[in-house]
Design an enzyme around this catalytic site. Structure first.
Site, mmCIF file in Angstrom:
data_model
loop_
_atom_site.group_PDB
_atom_site.id
_atom_site.type_symbol
_atom_site.label_atom_id
_atom_site.label_comp_id
_atom_site.label_asym_id
_atom_site.label_seq_id
_atom_site.Cartn_x
_atom_site.Cartn_y
_atom_site.Cartn_z
ATOM 1 N N GLY A 36 1.024 -1.545 0.069
ATOM 2 C CA GLY A 36 -0.054 0.243 0.097
ATOM 3 C C GLY A 36 0.665 1.091 0.058
ATOM 4 O O GLY A 36 0.405 2.364 -0.844
ATOM 5 N N HIS A 37 2.227 1.426 0.829
ATOM 6 C CA HIS A 37 2.947 2.185 1.143
ATOM 7 C C HIS A 37 3.588 2.606 -0.643
ATOM 8 O O HIS A 37 4.125 3.914 -1.590
ATOM 9 C CB HIS A 37 3.966 1.805 1.602
ATOM 10 C CG HIS A 37 3.232 2.156 3.425
ATOM 11 N ND1 HIS A 37 2.986 0.808 4.015
ATOM 12 C CD2 HIS A 37 2.971 3.332 4.066
ATOM 13 C CE1 HIS A 37 3.010 1.803 5.436
ATOM 14 N NE2 HIS A 37 2.354 3.208 5.434
ATOM 15 N N GLN A 61 -0.268 10.609 18.583
ATOM 16 C CA GLN A 61 -1.324 10.402 17.097
ATOM 17 C C GLN A 61 -1.765 8.965 17.905
ATOM 18 O O GLN A 61 -2.384 8.504 17.753
ATOM 19 C CB GLN A 61 -1.073 10.723 15.929
ATOM 20 C CG GLN A 61 -0.524 9.402 15.588
ATOM 21 C CD GLN A 61 0.022 9.680 13.944
ATOM 22 O OE1 GLN A 61 0.170 10.719 13.848
ATOM 23 N NE2 GLN A 61 -0.984 8.692 13.103
ATOM 24 N N LYS A 152 -7.631 4.445 2.601
ATOM 25 C CA LYS A 152 -8.281 3.717 3.478
ATOM 26 C C LYS A 152 -8.127 4.760 4.599
ATOM 27 O O LYS A 152 -9.469 4.276 5.797
ATOM 28 C CB LYS A 152 -7.041 3.200 3.629
ATOM 29 C CG LYS A 152 -7.476 1.689 5.155
ATOM 30 C CD LYS A 152 -6.118 0.723 5.809
ATOM 31 C CE LYS A 152 -4.964 1.976 5.927
ATOM 32 N NZ LYS A 152 -5.377 2.002 7.724
ATOM 33 N N ASP A 153 -7.278 5.256 5.216
ATOM 34 C CA ASP A 153 -6.968 6.479 6.766
ATOM 35 C C ASP A 153 -8.436 8.204 5.848
ATOM 36 O O ASP A 153 -7.442 8.756 5.907
ATOM 37 C CB ASP A 153 -6.779 6.721 6.653
ATOM 38 C CG ASP A 153 -5.801 5.793 7.777
ATOM 39 O OD1 ASP A 153 -5.652 5.329 8.347
ATOM 40 O OD2 ASP A 153 -4.956 5.425 6.849
ATOM 41 N N SER A 188 -2.483 -2.538 5.482
ATOM 42 C CA SER A 188 -1.820 -1.396 6.971
ATOM 43 C C SER A 188 -0.654 -2.619 7.445
ATOM 44 O O SER A 188 -0.585 -3.821 7.290
ATOM 45 C CB SER A 188 -3.308 -2.182 7.506
ATOM 46 O OG SER A 188 -2.769 -1.431 8.803
ATOM 47 N N ARG A 190 -0.184 -2.450 10.573
ATOM 48 C CA ARG A 190 -1.150 -3.222 11.670
ATOM 49 C C ARG A 190 -1.133 -4.499 11.324
ATOM 50 O O ARG A 190 -1.657 -5.375 12.512
ATOM 51 C CB ARG A 190 -2.596 -2.696 11.931
ATOM 52 C CG ARG A 190 -1.687 -1.248 12.537
ATOM 53 C CD ARG A 190 -3.448 -0.572 12.908
ATOM 54 N NE ARG A 190 -3.239 1.042 13.267
ATOM 55 C CZ ARG A 190 -3.476 0.851 14.417
ATOM 56 N NH1 ARG A 190 -2.397 0.078 15.632
ATOM 57 N NH2 ARG A 190 -2.726 2.347 14.893
#
Length: 281
Positions: A36-37, A61, A152-153, A188, A190
């Site tokens: 994704g990055h 954050q 996504k965010d 992600s 995560r």
């Protein structure tokens, strides 16, 4: 590939590039890079001459200290991945917390308005102040022409656009399509915390979003939300935190089919929190 850890050295290098009329693209990350990055870096490469990739796990954050501590940190692997998968026009900025914040690691407060009061803003107190603080600092250090963020965010993307509006920073913020694994799970950092079995179970999140998209316009929003809650109650592994259908521009609750809407979800797979969203119309 060039790697900078000090903002002064980064600024000197980028200043010379700008004098040569080269455009600067920026992809801010917290590391533990994945495809994704890399897709964001590809977007940036196609739009700009130089791409700066920041790798910094931002403490302000995280509203949960345990979440901060367990967040994956893989700087050496990240640098190797960027070098292997992207062109030579990518550089890395990997500052320390002291380099970014000095001795005062704290957030500034921003008046982002109603867009910050829903979903992530509701469930993660102070999160968007932390996001706004670090993105503002990074924008001021890098001074990019364009900055690229994944959808996504999606709420965060809207917050950053609002940040640019509030601060008058001369950067164009560009949202990029969600990159997904073969099973549909949104990529992600995560995800690295999930077991193979849990990762497969997590594909349920995207299945639910697709079902909401299929039902939107034929069922009421209340019916869709109840269906999703029931489906999660029956799932043996996943726990729903929230599911909301919101206006794609303002994140306000549903009011009329004439507007554009997205479905947003946050769920836990054991102790790993995942978020996702999908355009409904």
């Amino acid at each position: 590939m060039l790697v900078f850890k000090e903002k002064s050295a980064l600024r000197d290098y980028l200043s010379a590039q700008k004098k040569a009329n080269k455009t600067i693209g920026f992809v801010p990350t917290m590391g533990a890079l994945h495809d994704g990055h890399l897709s964001l870096i590809e977007f940036a490469k196609n739009a700009c001459d130089i791409v700066v990739v920041s790798i910094f796990v931002n403490p302000t954050q995280f509203n949960n200290q345990e979440d901060l501590e367990k967040y994956p940190r893989t700087l050496d692997n990240d640098i190797q991945l960027i070098e292997k998968k992207t062109a030579k026009n990518s550089i890395v900025f990997a500052p320390s917390a002291q380099e970014v914040y000095g001795e005062n690691v704290s957030s500034s407060h921003f008046n982002f308005g109603p867009v910050a009061s829903f979903m992530e803003g509701k469930y993660r107190n102070g999160h968007f102040d932390g996001v706004g603080t670090i993105v503002k600092k990074l924008f001021e250090m890098v001074e990019p022409d364009k900055a690229f963020f994944g959808e996504k965010d999606f709420q965060q993307l809207l917050i950053i656009k609002k940040l640019v509006e509030l601060t008058n920073l001369p950067v164009e913020v560009i949202g990029c399509e969600i990159n997904r694994e073969k099973c549909g799970l949104a990529r992600s950092s995560r995800n690295a915390l999930l077991s193979k079995e849990d990762r497969l179970e997590s594909a349920f999140i995207y299945e639910i979003l697709q079902q909401a998209k299929a039902d939107f316009g034929t069922k009421s929003v209340i019916e869709i939300e109840e269906d999703i809650k029931t489906a999660f109650q029956q799932h043996p592994v996943l726990k729903l935190e929230y599911f909301e259908i919101a206006n794609a521009k303002t994140l306000a609750p549903f009011s009329s089919q004439k507007e554009k809407y997205r479905a947003f979800i946050a769920a836990y797979v054991k102790n790993v929190r995942l978020i996702d969203n999908i355009a409904l119309n």
